[in-house]
Structure formats: structure tokens, C-alpha cells
Design a protein around this motif. Sequence first.
Motif, PDB file in Angstrom:
ATOM      1  N   VAL A  29      24.369  35.156  23.668  1.00  0.00           N
ATOM      2  CA  VAL A  29      25.436  34.940  24.645  1.00  0.00           C
ATOM      3  C   VAL A  29      26.653  34.359  23.937  1.00  0.00           C
ATOM      4  O   VAL A  29      26.532  33.694  22.914  1.00  0.00           O
ATOM      5  CB  VAL A  29      24.957  33.977  25.768  1.00  0.00           C
ATOM      6  CG1 VAL A  29      24.755  32.562  25.241  1.00  0.00           C
ATOM      7  CG2 VAL A  29      25.903  33.987  26.960  1.00  0.00           C
ATOM      8  N   ASP A  30      27.804  34.622  24.501  1.00  0.00           N
ATOM      9  CA  ASP A  30      29.061  34.012  24.065  1.00  0.00           C
ATOM     10  C   ASP A  30      29.776  33.569  25.327  1.00  0.00           C
ATOM     11  O   ASP A  30      30.217  34.398  26.122  1.00  0.00           O
ATOM     12  CB  ASP A  30      29.908  35.040  23.294  1.00  0.00           C
ATOM     13  CG  ASP A  30      31.222  34.472  22.777  1.00  0.00           C
ATOM     14  OD1 ASP A  30      31.691  33.458  23.341  1.00  0.00           O
ATOM     15  OD2 ASP A  30      31.784  35.045  21.835  1.00  0.00           O
ATOM     16  N   PHE A  31      29.881  32.261  25.545  1.00  0.00           N
ATOM     17  CA  PHE A  31      30.436  31.782  26.796  1.00  0.00           C
ATOM     18  C   PHE A  31      31.938  32.028  26.903  1.00  0.00           C
ATOM     19  O   PHE A  31      32.525  31.812  27.961  1.00  0.00           O
ATOM     20  CB  PHE A  31      30.099  30.305  26.987  1.00  0.00           C
ATOM     21  CG  PHE A  31      28.648  30.065  27.266  1.00  0.00           C
ATOM     22  CD1 PHE A  31      28.054  30.600  28.394  1.00  0.00           C
ATOM     23  CD2 PHE A  31      27.866  29.331  26.395  1.00  0.00           C
ATOM     24  CE1 PHE A  31      26.707  30.401  28.662  1.00  0.00           C
ATOM     25  CE2 PHE A  31      26.519  29.114  26.636  1.00  0.00           C
ATOM     26  CZ  PHE A  31      25.934  29.652  27.776  1.00  0.00           C
ATOM     27  N   HIS A  32      32.544  32.485  25.819  1.00  0.00           N
ATOM     28  CA  HIS A  32      33.947  32.897  25.864  1.00  0.00           C
ATOM     29  C   HIS A  32      34.060  34.406  26.059  1.00  0.00           C
ATOM     30  O   HIS A  32      35.041  34.876  26.635  1.00  0.00           O
ATOM     31  CB  HIS A  32      34.652  32.492  24.574  1.00  0.00           C
ATOM     32  CG  HIS A  32      36.095  32.905  24.518  1.00  0.00           C
ATOM     33  ND1 HIS A  32      37.071  32.330  25.308  1.00  0.00           N
ATOM     34  CD2 HIS A  32      36.734  33.853  23.763  1.00  0.00           C
ATOM     35  CE1 HIS A  32      38.235  32.887  25.038  1.00  0.00           C
ATOM     36  NE2 HIS A  32      38.060  33.819  24.125  1.00  0.00           N
ATOM     37  N   GLY A  33      33.040  35.168  25.616  1.00  0.00           N
ATOM     38  CA  GLY A  33      33.170  36.616  25.604  1.00  0.00           C
ATOM     39  C   GLY A  33      32.136  37.394  26.390  1.00  0.00           C
ATOM     40  O   GLY A  33      32.234  38.616  26.487  1.00  0.00           O
ATOM     41  N   THR A  34      31.121  36.740  26.962  1.00  0.00           N
ATOM     42  CA  THR A  34      30.088  37.429  27.740  1.00  0.00           C
ATOM     43  C   THR A  34      30.428  37.359  29.222  1.00  0.00           C
ATOM     44  O   THR A  34      30.817  36.302  29.735  1.00  0.00           O
ATOM     45  CB  THR A  34      28.706  36.799  27.505  1.00  0.00           C
ATOM     46  OG1 THR A  34      28.358  36.922  26.119  1.00  0.00           O
ATOM     47  CG2 THR A  34      27.640  37.496  28.343  1.00  0.00           C
ATOM     48  N   VAL A  35      30.267  38.497  29.905  1.00  0.00           N
ATOM     49  CA  VAL A  35      30.527  38.557  31.345  1.00  0.00           C
ATOM     50  C   VAL A  35      29.323  39.157  32.057  1.00  0.00           C
ATOM     51  O   VAL A  35      28.644  40.040  31.531  1.00  0.00           O
ATOM     52  CB  VAL A  35      31.785  39.408  31.665  1.00  0.00           C
ATOM     53  CG1 VAL A  35      33.033  38.752  31.100  1.00  0.00           C
ATOM     54  CG2 VAL A  35      31.644  40.827  31.118  1.00  0.00           C
ATOM     55  N   GLY A  36      29.031  38.654  33.249  1.00  0.00           N
ATOM     56  CA  GLY A  36      28.001  39.251  34.087  1.00  0.00           C
ATOM     57  C   GLY A  36      28.571  40.417  34.858  1.00  0.00           C
ATOM     58  O   GLY A  36      29.708  40.357  35.339  1.00  0.00           O
ATOM     59  N   THR A  37      27.798  41.476  34.989  1.00  0.00           N
ATOM     60  CA  THR A  37      28.295  42.683  35.666  1.00  0.00           C
ATOM     61  C   THR A  37      27.905  42.732  37.133  1.00  0.00           C
ATOM     62  O   THR A  37      28.273  43.665  37.840  1.00  0.00           O
ATOM     63  CB  THR A  37      27.784  43.950  34.959  1.00  0.00           C
ATOM     64  OG1 THR A  37      26.349  43.947  34.983  1.00  0.00           O
ATOM     65  CG2 THR A  37      28.268  43.990  33.512  1.00  0.00           C
ATOM     66  N   THR A  38      27.127  41.733  37.603  1.00  0.00           N
ATOM     67  CA  THR A  38      26.750  41.632  39.015  1.00  0.00           C
ATOM     68  C   THR A  38      26.955  40.176  39.449  1.00  0.00           C
ATOM     69  O   THR A  38      27.004  39.271  38.606  1.00  0.00           O
ATOM     70  CB  THR A  38      25.274  42.019  39.234  1.00  0.00           C
ATOM     71  OG1 THR A  38      24.442  41.033  38.597  1.00  0.00           O
ATOM     72  CG2 THR A  38      24.976  43.403  38.665  1.00  0.00           C
ATOM     73  N   PRO A  39      27.052  39.936  40.748  1.00  0.00           N
ATOM     74  CA  PRO A  39      27.173  38.546  41.211  1.00  0.00           C
ATOM     75  C   PRO A  39      26.008  37.666  40.756  1.00  0.00           C
ATOM     76  O   PRO A  39      26.216  36.503  40.381  1.00  0.00           O
ATOM     77  CB  PRO A  39      27.216  38.685  42.735  1.00  0.00           C
ATOM     78  CG  PRO A  39      27.801  40.051  42.961  1.00  0.00           C
ATOM     79  CD  PRO A  39      27.243  40.905  41.850  1.00  0.00           C
ATOM     80  N   ALA A  40      24.780  38.206  40.781  1.00  0.00           N
ATOM     81  CA  ALA A  40      23.625  37.424  40.344  1.00  0.00           C
ATOM     82  C   ALA A  40      23.719  37.089  38.859  1.00  0.00           C
ATOM     83  O   ALA A  40      23.376  35.972  38.442  1.00  0.00           O
ATOM     84  CB  ALA A  40      22.335  38.199  40.631  1.00  0.00           C
ATOM     85  N   ALA A  41      24.195  38.035  38.065  1.00  0.00           N
ATOM     86  CA  ALA A  41      24.352  37.792  36.628  1.00  0.00           C
ATOM     87  C   ALA A  41      25.421  36.735  36.378  1.00  0.00           C
ATOM     88  O   ALA A  41      25.263  35.858  35.521  1.00  0.00           O
ATOM     89  CB  ALA A  41      24.707  39.092  35.918  1.00  0.00           C
TER      90      ALA A  41
END
Length: 346
Positions: A245-257
Motif C-alpha cells: 500500500v501507499d497511503f499517498h498513491g493507493t486508492v480504493g475503487t469501491t466505497p468498501a475499499a
Amino acid sequence: MRKEFAYADARTTGIVLSETESEIIEAAALRIAAQYAGYSLHSTDLLHTVELAAAALPSEVRRALICFRDEGNTSGTLLLRGLPLGTLPATPDRVEDEPDWTEVSVATLSQLMVMSVLGRTISYSDEKNGNLVQDVSPKRGAETRQENGGSILLELHTEDGFHPAAPHFLSLICLRGDRDGLAATVTGGIGDVLPELNEETVAALRRPEFRTRFSTSFVHDTDEEVLTPSVPVLSGTESNPDLRVDFHGTVGTTPAAQAALAALEKAVLRSLRGLVLEPGELIILDNRRTVHGRTGFFPHYDGADRWLRRSFALADLRPVLDHLGEGRIHNAITSQHHTPGLVTAA
């Protein structure tokens, strides 16, 4: 307001080398440096000689490295103190001023001896010219970048988490510390965090519903964002999962994610360990088990700034042999035909 990390002191544990042990390692490094003067650090013969020379490491150190390699720990970090550095030039504040390995041979070879116990050293052609050991120092004009040449807070991340052959281990050896005592290296291990996450969050983190943006140092031919395919943040066994994971560069693609990613970040922030590295200290990270970052600091650009050197290792080179160029350099992977599934953001 200047954002910073809160962390517990990580220097309370670690292995301290005696002066005699440090001198033995330095002598081994100097012998190799004399034997291979003029060689590329990617020379297979040189690297095999370094692996053999790792026998100069104290048995206590080698045992700790082997245990860390095979079993890890909850924090995903190991600290060694008292490694030899040799004579050092000024801290480079421009890429073109970064020294050849022969100019910092003692520190370079000492670090590689340690890394050779953990795996096989590797670098990436996209990053820092494929250098096998890389300079981490503040660079003029890069102050606000989310890269190791910057000096603002560096957000928490697994190293090169967007890369299909991300390193299994990385190490940072301190040649010069931050004189102001501000630049702390911080880590957060999934082993410390997992008990704080509920089943719903863990299940969401295991679904392939996350994409990570490539670092700008790996994307040279486009102004658009390049993202990975959708992948999970957690993988592997239930009790001993891998983290990417990268908390600057990782995104969830769903609301749950997205909710799970936020919960993970909060838990990691509550568990951080950190220290302002001092000369001769080397911190090793299990890149599959921990995230790391750095608090902000103020560079002076006078040759005496904070200066670390970084090295990567894979547990096994065989899965990437077809992708290696010169020596241990992994070939570029950011073009669409090299890495199926890469997505350019609209």
C-alpha cells in the motif's frame, strides 16, 4: 500547519556492533574495494565476493538476519548499530554530485554484506539510474516532492508497491544524520496492526479493489498518472499477511475499499515506531510486512545534510531473470507492452 507523525522510539531495540567487530567488517570491505577498483557494482563476480565476505559479520548479526529473513517480526524492521562508514565526501545535493561506489566503498560494501544474508540485491532501471546502492539526500529544487530527494513529510508506503517485482527487503544506512534531529524514519508493521482491524475491514483489504499510482521517478514519458491494475492490499496467510500500500498513491475503487483503506491508515498511524538515524546505523525493512515514511526536515545544502544510502533485495532472482539487464538491474516496466494491465488515468 506542518503535518508530522507521532511515533514510539525504535532505538530501544537493535543489535550493536563492538568497535572490534566494526573494524573486522571495515577491513573486509577495504580488501574487496582494492580487488575490484574500477569495476561496476553490478559485477556478478564482485557481488558474489561480497556474499562470501558476509562471513565477516558477527555470528550474532548473521543469526538475527537469518531469523528476520525467515520469520520476520511484528514491526517488520531490524536495526543494526555501529557499522563502519570509512571516509566520506560531502553530502550530494544534486544528482550529478552523487559519488561512485568506490568513493564510499566501506559503507557501500558493509551494507551489501548485510543485504546478501537476506537475499539478492537488485535495482530498477527506471529509478536513480539503476544504481545498486542509492543516495538518499535532500536535492535542490525537490523539496516538496513525495520522493526521497524531498524534505517535506514523506507519506507512509511500501517501497515501489506499484512494481510487479517490488523488493522484499530494503535497508537504509545512515552516513550523516539530520543535525536538527527532525528527520525521523518511521515504520508501521502489519503484524502490529492486524489485531486492531475487524473482520470486515480485513476482508475488504483482501479483495482486488485497490489501484496504486506509479512514482514519478518510474514514469518518464507521460504527464498523466499511471496506475496499477486493481489488486488487494493484503494477501497471503490469515495470520501472517503481506502488505502492499501507499497511503499517498493507493486508492480504493469501491466505497468498501475506501473505508477499509482509511481504517488501515488510522491503525498504522497509531502503531508507528521511528528514530532519527545516526551515522553507522542501518535499518532493515521487510517490505512485504511494513510501510515506512519520514518526517519533514530543513536542508541546509552545505555538504553536511542528512545522507542515507538505500539498497534493495529479493529473496530469489529466478522469477525476474528474464527481466534483468546489466547485472542486477531490473528493466523498465512502465510501457504498456511491458506490463499488461497498466492504466493511464483520464
